[in-house]
Design a protein around this motif. Structure first.
Motif, PDB file in Angstrom:
ATOM      1  N   ILE A 139      -7.203  77.665 -12.615  1.00 52.34           N
ATOM      2  CA  ILE A 139      -7.136  79.101 -12.913  1.00 52.34           C
ATOM      3  C   ILE A 139      -7.583  79.858 -11.677  1.00 52.34           C
ATOM      4  CG2 ILE A 139      -8.138  80.986 -14.243  1.00 52.34           C
ATOM      5  CD1 ILE A 139      -8.355  79.220 -16.612  1.00 52.34           C
ATOM      6  N   LEU A 140      -6.754  80.778 -11.205  1.00 52.94           N
ATOM      7  CA  LEU A 140      -7.109  81.657 -10.098  1.00 52.94           C
ATOM      8  C   LEU A 140      -7.508  83.004 -10.678  1.00 52.94           C
ATOM      9  CD1 LEU A 140      -7.353  82.482  -7.152  1.00 52.94           C
ATOM     10  CD2 LEU A 140      -4.878  82.851  -7.086  1.00 52.94           C
ATOM     11  N   ASP A 141      -8.787  83.312 -10.585  1.00 56.12           N
ATOM     12  CA  ASP A 141      -9.351  84.545 -11.137  1.00 56.12           C
ATOM     13  C   ASP A 141      -9.601  85.507  -9.984  1.00 56.12           C
ATOM     14  OD1 ASP A 141     -10.683  86.519 -12.494  1.00 56.12           O
ATOM     15  OD2 ASP A 141     -12.475  85.312 -12.941  1.00 56.12           O
ATOM     16  N   ALA A 159     -10.335  71.155 -19.189  1.00 58.37           N
ATOM     17  CA  ALA A 159      -9.106  70.539 -18.692  1.00 58.37           C
ATOM     18  C   ALA A 159      -9.365  69.599 -17.519  1.00 58.37           C
ATOM     19  CB  ALA A 159      -8.115  71.626 -18.265  1.00 58.37           C
ATOM     20  N   GLY A 160     -10.634  69.527 -17.083  1.00 53.37           N
ATOM     21  CA  GLY A 160     -10.925  68.734 -15.900  1.00 53.37           C
ATOM     22  C   GLY A 160     -10.269  69.298 -14.656  1.00 53.37           C
ATOM     23  N   GLY A 161     -10.158  70.633 -14.621  1.00 55.34           N
ATOM     24  CA  GLY A 161      -9.440  71.293 -13.526  1.00 55.34           C
ATOM     25  C   GLY A 161     -10.329  72.113 -12.626  1.00 55.34           C
ATOM     26  N   LEU A 162      -9.753  73.128 -12.024  1.00 57.76           N
ATOM     27  CA  LEU A 162     -10.431  73.943 -11.021  1.00 57.76           C
ATOM     28  C   LEU A 162     -10.500  75.399 -11.465  1.00 57.76           C
ATOM     29  CD1 LEU A 162      -8.635  72.639  -7.790  1.00 57.76           C
ATOM     30  CD2 LEU A 162     -10.904  71.972  -8.617  1.00 57.76           C
ATOM     31  N   TYR A 163     -11.628  76.028 -11.172  1.00 53.27           N
ATOM     32  CA  TYR A 163     -11.752  77.475 -11.308  1.00 53.27           C
ATOM     33  C   TYR A 163     -11.766  78.046  -9.897  1.00 53.27           C
ATOM     34  CZ  TYR A 163     -13.791  82.094 -11.899  1.00 53.27           C
ATOM     35  OH  TYR A 163     -14.029  83.449 -11.838  1.00 53.27           O
ATOM     36  N   THR A 359     -23.862  78.012 -18.050  1.00 54.08           N
ATOM     37  CA  THR A 359     -24.137  76.639 -18.435  1.00 54.08           C
ATOM     38  C   THR A 359     -23.887  75.726 -17.238  1.00 54.08           C
ATOM     39  OG1 THR A 359     -23.354  77.188 -20.646  1.00 54.08           O
ATOM     40  CG2 THR A 359     -23.601  74.850 -20.113  1.00 54.08           C
ATOM     41  N   PRO A 360     -24.834  74.843 -16.897  1.00 55.22           N
ATOM     42  CA  PRO A 360     -24.707  74.040 -15.684  1.00 55.22           C
ATOM     43  C   PRO A 360     -23.452  73.179 -15.623  1.00 55.22           C
ATOM     44  CG  PRO A 360     -26.937  73.916 -16.583  1.00 55.22           C
ATOM     45  CD  PRO A 360     -26.103  74.628 -17.592  1.00 55.22           C
ATOM     46  N   ASP A 361     -22.914  72.794 -16.789  1.00 53.08           N
ATOM     47  CA  ASP A 361     -21.764  71.892 -16.760  1.00 53.08           C
ATOM     48  C   ASP A 361     -20.424  72.618 -16.664  1.00 53.08           C
ATOM     49  OD1 ASP A 361     -21.790  73.005 -19.245  1.00 53.08           O
ATOM     50  OD2 ASP A 361     -21.720  71.129 -20.371  1.00 53.08           O
ATOM     51  N   LEU A 362     -20.442  73.935 -16.397  1.00 49.72           N
ATOM     52  CA  LEU A 362     -19.183  74.655 -16.201  1.00 49.72           C
ATOM     53  C   LEU A 362     -18.580  74.292 -14.849  1.00 49.72           C
ATOM     54  CD1 LEU A 362     -19.815  78.285 -17.495  1.00 49.72           C
ATOM     55  CD2 LEU A 362     -18.525  76.469 -18.589  1.00 49.72           C
ATOM     56  N   ALA A 363     -17.267  74.399 -14.755  1.00 50.23           N
ATOM     57  CA  ALA A 363     -16.590  74.138 -13.484  1.00 50.23           C
ATOM     58  C   ALA A 363     -17.135  75.087 -12.424  1.00 50.23           C
ATOM     59  CB  ALA A 363     -15.085  74.332 -13.647  1.00 50.23           C
ATOM     60  N   PRO A 364     -17.453  74.588 -11.242  1.00 49.65           N
ATOM     61  CA  PRO A 364     -17.997  75.456 -10.189  1.00 49.65           C
ATOM     62  C   PRO A 364     -16.936  76.407  -9.643  1.00 49.65           C
ATOM     63  CG  PRO A 364     -17.553  73.278  -9.309  1.00 49.65           C
ATOM     64  CD  PRO A 364     -17.304  73.199 -10.789  1.00 49.65           C
ATOM     65  N   VAL A 365     -17.413  77.459  -8.996  1.00 47.86           N
ATOM     66  CA  VAL A 365     -16.495  78.391  -8.336  1.00 47.86           C
ATOM     67  C   VAL A 365     -15.971  77.721  -7.075  1.00 47.86           C
ATOM     68  CG1 VAL A 365     -16.245  80.663  -7.281  1.00 47.86           C
ATOM     69  CG2 VAL A 365     -17.779  80.343  -9.247  1.00 47.86           C
ATOM     70  N   VAL A 378      -0.492  72.877 -12.782  1.00 44.30           N
ATOM     71  CA  VAL A 378      -0.411  74.042 -13.665  1.00 44.30           C
ATOM     72  C   VAL A 378      -1.381  75.085 -13.117  1.00 44.30           C
ATOM     73  CG1 VAL A 378      -0.677  74.960 -15.992  1.00 44.30           C
ATOM     74  CG2 VAL A 378       0.087  72.596 -15.668  1.00 44.30           C
ATOM     75  N   LEU A 379      -0.872  76.248 -12.764  1.00 44.10           N
ATOM     76  CA  LEU A 379      -1.705  77.313 -12.203  1.00 44.10           C
ATOM     77  C   LEU A 379      -1.576  78.568 -13.046  1.00 44.10           C
ATOM     78  CD1 LEU A 379      -3.578  78.392  -9.994  1.00 44.10           C
ATOM     79  CD2 LEU A 379      -1.531  79.014  -8.683  1.00 44.10           C
ATOM     80  N   LEU A 380      -2.704  79.029 -13.566  1.00 42.15           N
ATOM     81  CA  LEU A 380      -2.781  80.272 -14.329  1.00 42.15           C
ATOM     82  C   LEU A 380      -3.477  81.303 -13.455  1.00 42.15           C
ATOM     83  CD1 LEU A 380      -2.312  81.610 -17.111  1.00 42.15           C
ATOM     84  CD2 LEU A 380      -4.563  80.773 -17.787  1.00 42.15           C
ATOM     85  N   ILE A 381      -2.842  82.446 -13.238  1.00 42.50           N
ATOM     86  CA  ILE A 381      -3.376  83.473 -12.345  1.00 42.50           C
ATOM     87  C   ILE A 381      -3.609  84.764 -13.125  1.00 42.50           C
ATOM     88  CG2 ILE A 381      -2.996  84.841 -10.265  1.00 42.50           C
ATOM     89  CD1 ILE A 381      -1.059  82.725  -9.285  1.00 42.50           C
ATOM     90  N   GLU A 382      -4.834  85.286 -13.040  1.00 45.99           N
ATOM     91  CA  GLU A 382      -5.040  86.673 -13.469  1.00 45.99           C
ATOM     92  C   GLU A 382      -5.084  87.516 -12.214  1.00 45.99           C
ATOM     93  OE1 GLU A 382      -7.780  89.929 -15.803  1.00 45.99           O
ATOM     94  OE2 GLU A 382      -8.470  87.848 -15.783  1.00 45.99           O
ATOM     95  N   ALA A 383      -4.055  88.299 -11.999  1.00 49.38           N
ATOM     96  CA  ALA A 383      -3.905  89.050 -10.762  1.00 49.38           C
ATOM     97  C   ALA A 383      -4.667  90.362 -10.829  1.00 49.38           C
ATOM     98  CB  ALA A 383      -2.425  89.321 -10.489  1.00 49.38           C
TER      99      ALA A 383
END
Length: 543
Positions: A139-141, A159-163, A359-365, A378-383
């Motif tokens: 997710i690209l925020d 999702a085991g993905g990236l923020y 929460t410490p177990d959240l995906a890091p920035v 899969v890339l979700l973008i909030e522009a």
């Protein structure tokens, strides 16, 4: 008698001289004014009750206070909030016309998949199906720091993905200083309100940078001196009290040259632990600095002395809008701040008070550059509407072949040209939105932009779309996610901390958070357009 060319010119010249003293041009202007105001096709707001709504601009990260003027439910104008504690009455041209953005010609009101209209649930199912095949999710925020951003981080974790979030240019120097501090060091900000001298390395500090109202208020008051080092005569260079026309790419050399003067003349605020830095300075003699920067050695020395005498002084990097300065240059600027005694000092670089931790177990920035090339399926973008766009080539280089790209935006612009799916979201003023702490600010702040306009029935809020994806993917903890619940959790954390005060735009009143009876009451105030501002930070020395 024949009329000569000279006679005509004399006659014409006399007519031109006499014209301003006749009523002809003024009568014509009056007629044109009357005619153009009575064309039947000109839009005229329907008569109705005139009201005013307090809100916050969310078009960029600055979070300026607004007053929206309405006739019945239709906004007809926007004005700044004069006493706003964050924006101080400043407002950019985009914000002045923001009430018209809902009718922008590139506005999209329905979701689209592969060029055809589609229900949000169909797009959500496609996203969940792609994730189920093992495709890397990200997710690209472009508007990080909000309560909704924590929902994105939860989704990336599940999702085991990236923020992913863009790097704010305003934070570049602060990030360099944090690299010199322990990992447990707090978030940092520039205390411009108490600074007496501000040195900017290319950063457009007087042209919409960081917290524009704070910068311009300080500049207008005359209580701070602004020195700008830049390769072009920009708006900031023109307004600055002193402009240093350095050669392109020489900002790092200038920072080292200024540091050298401070060290050689015994003006450095900190002498301990500088042996390694002195060795580096020895490799950059002043004549070499002058050659690289295009400035005279005496001019560089005078600036260093002015910074020392005009303390508290702070040096700001980040570069011009064309691009960042680079890690090595920012490290040199960070070292200059240490030598000036700016780190941990009022009027310099201060620590922001801690907020409730995620929460410490959240995906890091993670930044886009940290993502592996060709890894995202899969890339979700909030522009964002303004100020945070990433080059598409940089994004595309991180995408796997046949990657699914979904853009959440009210407009068919930017990334939408490269996405398979566009999720139509509410435009500014059409939904409850957040304005978190502005980049580079010395104090935390948090404000809400309440709903002023009705959004199209076919538009869907980003948090609501994420809940649809969660439902399809089996992420039960996010299946009921909403903007309101996320914001209420943030309000509860602010209320529990009992710090700072809430500023009401309507009457310019302030209420200490400790005097607000409950988290729900605090939420109600924020939802009515108020802004929370944290207490002034303590400034103990940062080791």
């Amino acid at each position: 008698m024949a009329i000569t060319r000279r006679d005509l010119l004399l006659f014409g010249g006399g007519s031109v001289v006499a014209l301003p003293f006749t009523p002809i041009p003024y009568k014509l202007l009056d007629d044109v004014s009357i005619w153009t105001q009575n064309f039947p096709w000109l839009p005229v707001p329907k008569p109705g009750e005139i009201t005013q709504v307090a809100t916050t601009c969310t078009l960029c990260a600055a979070g300026c206070g607004l007053k929206v003027r309405r006739v019945d439910t239709r906004p007809i104008g926007i004005a700044p909030a004069a006493d706003h504690p964050v924006s101080h009455g400043a407002l950019c041209p985009l914000a002045f016309g923001a009430h018209q953005l809902a009718w922008h010609p590139r506005r999209i009101r329905t979701c689209r998949l592969n060029g055809a209209e589609a229900e949000p649930s169909v797009i959500a199912a496609k996203v969940a199906a792609a994730i189920s095949t093992g495709a890397k999710f990200a997710i690209l925020d472009e508007r990080p720091g909000r309560a909704v951003s924590s929902l994105y981080r939860q989704a990336a974790t599940l999702a085991g993905g990236l923020y992913l979030a863009p790097e704010a240019a305003e934070e570049a120097t602060l990030a360099a200083i944090r690299r010199l501090l322990p990992a447990t060091a707090p978030a940092l900000g520039f205390d411009i309100t108490n600074a007496r001298t501000v040195l900017s390395f290319g950063a457009p500090v007087l042209d919409g940078w960081g917290v524009p109202g704070e910068m311009l208020t300080r500049w207008k008051s005359g209580e701070a001196t602004f020195i700008h080092a830049g390769s072009r005569y920009s708006h900031t260079a023109r307004l600055a009290h002193r402009w240093l026309p350095v050669l392109p790419g020489s900002e790092g050399a200038l920072a080292l040259g200024l540091a050298r003067v401070l060290v050689d003349e015994g003006l450095a605020a900190q002498a301990a632990g500088l042996d390694h830095f002195k060795t580096l300075l020895d490799e950059m003699p002043m004549n070499r600095v002058a050659e690289i920067t295009g400035l005279k050695p005496g001019e560089i020395a005078s600036v260093a002395r002015e910074l020392h005498a005009g303390g508290p002084a702070v040096a700001i990097g980040g570069g011009e809008l064309a691009g960042p300065l680079g890690e090595e240059v920012e490290t040199a600027i960070a070292a200059l701040n240490v030598l000036l005694g700016a780190v941990g000092r009022e009027g310099g670089i201060v620590a922001r008070g801690p907020l409730a931790a995620d929460t410490p177990d959240l995906a890091p920035v993670t930044t886009l550059n940290q993502a592996a090339a060709g890894s995202i399926g899969v890339l979700l973008i909030e522009a964002a509407t303004a100020g945070a766009a990433q080059p598409w080539k940089a994004i595309a280089s991180r995408l796997a072949p046949e990657a699914l790209v979904v853009v959440m935006s009210p407009y068919q612009t930017g990334y939408a040209a490269f996405a398979q799916a566009q999720v139509a979201t509410p435009a500014f003023l059409e939904a409850l939105e957040e304005a978190p702490t502005a980049p580079g600010a010395a104090r935390h702040s948090y404000a809400l932009a309440p709903t002023v306009l009705d959004a199209p029935e076919t538009a869907i809020a980003p948090a609501a779309f994420l809940a649809l994806v969660a439902g399809e993917a089996g992420w039960t903890s996010l299946a009921e996610a909403s903007t309101e619940t996320a914001i209420k959790a943030r309000a509860a954390a602010i209320h529990a901390a009992k710090r700072g005060s809430v500023f009401a735009i309507e009457d310019a009143s302030e209420t200490p958070v400790s005097g607000i009876e409950s988290a729900d009451a605090l939420y109600d105030k924020l939802a009515a357009g108020a802004v929370w501002v944290d207490a002034a930070p303590a400034t103990p020395p940062l080791k």
